[in-house]
Scaffold this motif. Structure first.
Motif, PDB file in Angstrom:
ATOM      1  N   GLY A 114       0.768  -1.226   0.000  1.00  0.00           N
ATOM      2  CA  GLY A 114       0.000   0.000   0.000  1.00  0.00           C
ATOM      3  C   GLY A 114       0.802   1.280   0.000  1.00  0.00           C
ATOM      4  N   VAL A 115       2.103   1.194  -0.104  1.00  0.00           N
ATOM      5  CA  VAL A 115       2.910   2.405  -0.173  1.00  0.00           C
ATOM      6  C   VAL A 115       2.903   2.882  -1.615  1.00  0.00           C
ATOM      7  N   GLY A 116       2.391   4.064  -1.823  1.00  0.00           N
ATOM      8  CA  GLY A 116       2.264   4.581  -3.182  1.00  0.00           C
ATOM      9  C   GLY A 116       3.465   5.389  -3.631  1.00  0.00           C
ATOM     10  N   ASP A 117       3.437   5.779  -4.879  1.00  0.00           N
ATOM     11  CA  ASP A 117       4.473   6.641  -5.420  1.00  0.00           C
ATOM     12  C   ASP A 117       4.512   7.937  -4.628  1.00  0.00           C
ATOM     13  N   GLY A 118       5.684   8.452  -4.406  1.00  0.00           N
ATOM     14  CA  GLY A 118       5.821   9.700  -3.693  1.00  0.00           C
ATOM     15  C   GLY A 118       5.840   9.565  -2.187  1.00  0.00           C
ATOM     16  N   TYR A 119       5.742   8.346  -1.681  1.00  0.00           N
ATOM     17  CA  TYR A 119       5.785   8.136  -0.232  1.00  0.00           C
ATOM     18  C   TYR A 119       7.156   8.556   0.290  1.00  0.00           C
ATOM     19  N   ASP A 120       7.171   9.311   1.357  1.00  0.00           N
ATOM     20  CA  ASP A 120       8.418   9.775   1.955  1.00  0.00           C
ATOM     21  C   ASP A 120       8.516   9.226   3.374  1.00  0.00           C
ATOM     22  N   PRO A 121       9.358   8.222   3.612  1.00  0.00           N
ATOM     23  CA  PRO A 121       9.448   7.644   4.945  1.00  0.00           C
ATOM     24  C   PRO A 121       9.937   8.647   5.991  1.00  0.00           C
ATOM     25  N   ARG A 122      10.723   9.629   5.582  1.00  0.00           N
ATOM     26  CA  ARG A 122      11.179  10.641   6.539  1.00  0.00           C
ATOM     27  C   ARG A 122      10.008  11.475   7.047  1.00  0.00           C
ATOM     28  N   GLU A 123       9.087  11.799   6.146  1.00  0.00           N
ATOM     29  CA  GLU A 123       7.895  12.564   6.537  1.00  0.00           C
ATOM     30  C   GLU A 123       7.043  11.757   7.512  1.00  0.00           C
ATOM     31  N   ARG A 124       6.866  10.499   7.206  1.00  0.00           N
ATOM     32  CA  ARG A 124       6.069   9.616   8.075  1.00  0.00           C
ATOM     33  C   ARG A 124       6.734   9.477   9.448  1.00  0.00           C
ATOM     34  N   ALA A 125       8.045   9.282   9.464  1.00  0.00           N
ATOM     35  CA  ALA A 125       8.768   9.148  10.723  1.00  0.00           C
ATOM     36  C   ALA A 125       8.636  10.414  11.559  1.00  0.00           C
ATOM     37  N   ALA A 126       8.737  11.571  10.922  1.00  0.00           N
ATOM     38  CA  ALA A 126       8.603  12.840  11.646  1.00  0.00           C
ATOM     39  C   ALA A 126       7.210  12.956  12.264  1.00  0.00           C
ATOM     40  N   LYS A 127       6.188  12.537  11.521  1.00  0.00           N
ATOM     41  CA  LYS A 127       4.825  12.593  12.032  1.00  0.00           C
ATOM     42  C   LYS A 127       4.657  11.656  13.235  1.00  0.00           C
ATOM     43  N   LEU A 128       5.210  10.446  13.141  1.00  0.00           N
ATOM     44  CA  LEU A 128       5.113   9.507  14.260  1.00  0.00           C
ATOM     45  C   LEU A 128       5.860  10.021  15.485  1.00  0.00           C
ATOM     46  N   ARG A 129       7.024  10.627  15.264  1.00  0.00           N
ATOM     47  CA  ARG A 129       7.780  11.186  16.399  1.00  0.00           C
ATOM     48  C   ARG A 129       6.978  12.300  17.072  1.00  0.00           C
TER      49      ARG A 129
END
Length: 67
Positions: free
Chosen positions: A47-62
């Motif tokens: 389910g990870v689509g094009d343009g997914y940024d793991p850094r953005e997701r990690a920042a949100k979780l933090r």
């Protein structure tokens, strides 16, 4: 926050490869090295689509866990 931990989103082909690796006799032979010594789960989902940024997701979780 319970349930938040390490995530490694995978593109579709990597997900297929990860599932094959997990089911492989070689990994099954050493699986207990992980399960006997690490409290956690491995969940393989797509389910990870094009343009997914793991850094953005990690920042949100933090940010969510710091609140």
């Amino acid at each position: 926050m319970p349930g938040v931990g390490r995530q490694a989103p995978l593109p579709t082909q990597a997900l297929v490869d990860a599932r094959a690796w997990y089911a492989s006799p070689a990994y099954q032979e050493i699986l207990r090295l992980r399960t006997d010594h690490i409290d956690g789960d491995v969940v393989l989902v797509g389910g990870v689509g094009d343009g997914y940024d793991p850094r953005e997701r990690a920042a949100k979780l933090r940010a969510e866990t710091a609140a």
